[in-house]
Design an enzyme around this catalytic site. Structure first.
Site, mmCIF file in Angstrom:
data_model
loop_
_atom_site.group_PDB
_atom_site.id
_atom_site.type_symbol
_atom_site.label_atom_id
_atom_site.label_comp_id
_atom_site.label_asym_id
_atom_site.label_seq_id
_atom_site.Cartn_x
_atom_site.Cartn_y
_atom_site.Cartn_z
ATOM 1 C CB CYS A 130 -0.925 -0.010 1.214
ATOM 2 S SG CYS A 130 -1.899 1.498 1.354
ATOM 3 C CB CYS A 153 -0.619 2.563 4.023
ATOM 4 S SG CYS A 153 -2.077 1.858 3.280
ATOM 5 C CG ASP A 154 3.134 1.266 4.442
ATOM 6 O OD1 ASP A 154 2.718 1.783 5.482
ATOM 7 O OD2 ASP A 154 2.896 0.088 4.110
#
Ligand code: NAP
Length: 310
Positions: free
Chosen positions: A131, A134-135
Site C-alpha cells: 500500500c 499507507c507507507d
C-alpha cells in the site's frame, strides 16, 4: 431479523445498501476489517463518473457511506466469522454475536496477493508493503521497487514518485498490462525506470530486519542480479475474500463466487463487486453490481414476479 445483510462496505456493498434502504428493507452492513474497502487505501480516483476533477478514494467512500446512512442502513464494524446458510432464515456469526437474515449480499471484495517468498513475509512492515498510500511517506528520498505490470502497479509507482528518489517497476513480461492512459503516465515520469522480464527471487536482507536489495532473475536469459532498494511495494493482483463461504456456495477455481447475474448457487444469496468479478474490477462496475444485487434481493424477498419498489 434483517431482510438483507450486506457483507462488505466497498462501493458494491454500500451501493447495495442505498438501494435496499430506498426500498425500506431492514438492512445491516457488516463493514469488515477494512471499512470502505480497497478505495480507502488508494489515492486519486479519476474514473468515477461525477467527479471531473477526480476524488481521493477515502473521500469517495465516505460520501457513499453517508448516503447509505442517510437512508437508514445499520452498520456493524465486525467481521463475519461463520455462516449457516442451509436453511432460511440464514444465520451469520459476527464474532460472538449472531444475526438472522432473509437474504445476503456478499460484497467482500478481494485482498492483495503476495509473492509468497519467506523473506517477503519476514520483512512485511519493515520495507515490504502492498500500500503506497499507507507507507509511501516512509520512503522519502529513498529508492523503491514496485512489483507488477497492471494498473495497480502503475498507480502505486506514480504515487511513490512523490516521495522516493527513484522507483523501479519490476515486471515479469516485456510489456505492461496496465491501460494505455496509465502506461503513458508512468512512461512519461522521469523518476520511474523498469526491470523488464524479471521476477523477484528473494528480498534482502531479513538478517538486518530491513530491505536492502532485490534478487532478480531475468526470465529470458536466466541471469540474476541484485537491485539495491530500501523498500518494495507488491502490486501483483488480488484474491477474492471468500474463505467463509468455501464449501457452502459455488466458487470457481480461483475462489471467485460463481454467479448468474448476481445470483449465487444458494437462493437468497447474491454477490456484488470484485468477489464475483475477476474481469472488470472497477469502483464503478462494483457500484453497478451492488445496485443489481440489491434489486435481485428485493425481487427474491417479494417473490420473483413482484414489482420492485426501489
Ligand atoms: P492485474 O491487472 O491482475 O495485474 C497484476 C499484475 O501482476 C500483472 O501485470 C501480472 O503479470 C503481475 N503478477 C501477477 N502475479 C505475479 C507474480 N506472482 N509475480 C510477478 N508478477 C505477477 O491486477 P491489478 O493491477 O491489481 O488491477 C486489478 C484491477 O483493478 C484491474 O481491473 C485494474 O484495471 C483495476 N485498477 C484500476 C485502476 C485505475 O483505473 N485507476 C487502478 C488500480 C487497479 P502479467 O501481466 O504477466 O499477468
Amino acid at each position: 431479523m434483517y431482510d438483507v445483510t450486506i457483507i462488505g462496505s466497498g462501493p458494491a456493498g454500500l451501493t447495495a445498501a442505498i438501494y435496499t434502504r430506498r426500498a425500506e428493507l431492514a438492512t445491516l452492513v457488516v463493514s469488515g476489517a477494512q471499512p470502505g474497502g480497497q478505495l480507502t487505501i488508494t489515492s486519486a480516483v479519476d474514473n468515477f463518473p461525477g467527479f471531473p476533477d477526480g476524488i481521493e478514494g477515502p473521500e469517495l467512500m465516505d460520501r457513499i457511506r453517508r448516503q447509505a446512512e442517510k437512508f437508514g442502513a445499520e452498520f456493524d464494524a465486525g467481521e463475519v466469522t461463520a455462516v449457516d446458510i442451509d436453511t432460511q432464515p440464514f444465520r451469520i456469526s459476527i464474532g460472538k454475536k449472531t444475526i438472522d437474515t432473509r437474504a445476503i449480499i456478499i460484497a467482500t471484495g478481494s485482498a492483495c496477493r503476495w509473492l509468497g517468498l519467506e523473506s517477503e513475509l519476514k520483512l512485511r512492515g519493515k520495507g515490504v508493503s502492498a500500500c503506497a498510500t499507507c507507507d509511501g511517506f516512509f520512503f522519502t528520498g529513498k529508492r523503491v521497487a514496485v512489483i507488477g505490470g497492471g494498473d495497480a502497479a502503475i498507480e502505486e509507482a506514480t504515487f511513490l514518485t512523490r516521495f522516493a528518489s527513484r522507483v523501479t517497476i519490476v515486471h515479469r513480461r516485456g510489456e505492461l498490462r496496465a491501460s494505455r492512459a496509465m502506461q503513458k503516465r508512468a512512461l512519461d515520469n522521469p523518476k520511474i525506470d523498469y526491470e523488464w522480464n524479471s521476477v523477484v527471487e528473494d528480498i534482502l536482507d531479513p538478517a538486518q530486519n530491513r530491505v536492502t536489495a532485490l534478487v532478480l532473475k531475468n526470465v529470458e536469459t536466466g541471469a540474476r542480479k541484485e537491485l539495491p532498494v530500501d523498500g518494495v511495494f507488491v502490486a501483483v493482483g488480488h484474491e477474492p475474500a471468500t474463505a467463509v463461504f468455501r464449501g457452502k456456495i459455488e466458487l470457481d477455481a480461483k475462489g471467485y463466487i460463481v454467479t448468474d447475474g448476481t445470483r449465487t448457487s444458494v437462493p437468497g444469496i447474491f454477490a456484488a463487486g470484485d468477489v464475483h468479478d475477476s474481469r472488470y474490477r472497477q469502483a464503478v462496475s462494483a457500484a453497478g453490481s451492488g445496485c443489481r444485487a440489491a434489486i435481485d434481493a428485493l425481487k427474491f424477498l417479494a417473490g420473483e414476479d413482484a414489482l420492485p419498489g426501489w
